[in-house]
Design a protein around this motif. Sequence first.
Motif, PDB file in Angstrom:
ATOM      1  N   ILE A   1       1.207  -1.450   0.003  1.00 42.82           N
ATOM      2  CA  ILE A   1       0.238   0.383  -0.029  1.00 42.82           C
ATOM      3  C   ILE A   1       0.522   1.614  -0.095  1.00 42.82           C
ATOM      4  CG2 ILE A   1      -1.560  -1.187   1.514  1.00 42.82           C
ATOM      5  CD1 ILE A   1      -1.076   0.660   3.829  1.00 42.82           C
ATOM      6  N   PRO A   2       0.260   2.445  -0.341  1.00 41.35           N
ATOM      7  CA  PRO A   2       0.637   3.755   0.317  1.00 41.35           C
ATOM      8  C   PRO A   2       1.767   4.633   1.148  1.00 41.35           C
ATOM      9  CG  PRO A   2      -1.260   4.012  -1.065  1.00 41.35           C
ATOM     10  CD  PRO A   2      -0.481   2.519  -0.587  1.00 41.35           C
ATOM     11  N   THR A   3       2.822   4.967   1.130  1.00 44.99           N
ATOM     12  CA  THR A   3       3.796   4.946   2.171  1.00 44.99           C
ATOM     13  C   THR A   3       2.534   5.591   3.619  1.00 44.99           C
ATOM     14  OG1 THR A   3       4.696   6.496   1.165  1.00 44.99           O
ATOM     15  CG2 THR A   3       5.171   5.071   0.955  1.00 44.99           C
ATOM     16  N   GLU A   4       3.156   5.719   4.736  1.00 44.96           N
ATOM     17  CA  GLU A   4       2.442   6.770   5.491  1.00 44.96           C
ATOM     18  C   GLU A   4       2.001   8.077   5.390  1.00 44.96           C
ATOM     19  OE1 GLU A   4       3.550   5.474   9.549  1.00 44.96           O
ATOM     20  OE2 GLU A   4       2.368   4.352   9.604  1.00 44.96           O
ATOM     21  N   GLU A   5       3.175   8.680   4.623  1.00 41.46           N
ATOM     22  CA  GLU A   5       4.268   9.739   4.405  1.00 41.46           C
ATOM     23  C   GLU A   5       2.933  10.102   3.163  1.00 41.46           C
ATOM     24  OE1 GLU A   5       6.820   7.835   4.630  1.00 41.46           O
ATOM     25  OE2 GLU A   5       7.122   8.899   6.208  1.00 41.46           O
TER      26      GLU A   5
END
Length: 253
Positions: free
Chosen positions: A45-49
């Motif tokens: 999944i996409p990074t937290e940032e």
Amino acid sequence: MMQNETDVLQIKTVDRYNQEKLYIQLTRIFLEEITASRWGLGQKIPTEEDLCRKYAVSKITVRQAINNLVSDGYLMKFQGKGTFVTSVLPVVGLSMRTRFTEEMFGEEVKVEKEILFKGIQAPPEDVRAYLKTEDSIYFVLCKRTVNGEPAYLDESFIPYHMLPGIEQIDFTHDSLYYILQEKGLKKIFKVIQTIEVLQAWGESARYLDITQGVPVLAVHRLLLSSDNTPVGYTRFLGRSDRYKFQTEFERIR
């Protein structure tokens, strides 16, 4: 004129005027990404940032939403690699809740918790084997009394670096489960519980105010993260005449 898929996706965001907490809204949005296969099975999944920028929320909010889905089995974190989708199916299982003497008998019972020891200590060999670590082990020993009489001992073993700031944590009021969920590097995903009858010897017998060798009820719990890393181990030793153990199971829908 119908909106295309891109326009619909842009609408899916948190509502800051909604009384529902942002991380709950975000959990629902992330779950829809999974169930609609926009985040595919096995996909990172996409990074937290990236998620913070996309939804204009804090890293804490994103992390809470992700942790919810990790706990439900949809996502799994791999250290140094990221977070991946591990299931696209709704979770159906059992939640477990345990209740101890003070909760079973009501307000007329006065229950107190006393910290007998906390600090780094070499654990028994079986505990070291359960935790599967060469890290230093932080040990917390508590005694619970019911109406002034010893009822049970609560032993907790935590890998030292699993809980930042462990030396300053107050274990008097909160359970180890709650503390690890709030402050631990890894969250509890699974609990393996064993119940047996043991004989009390040495300090255990002395703290419980019973004769050496008297049988006590022992409840062991190994606490595991979503990647099966042991994050803690607890053992309850209870006097059979003053300690009752009740477990409730409830289906998760």
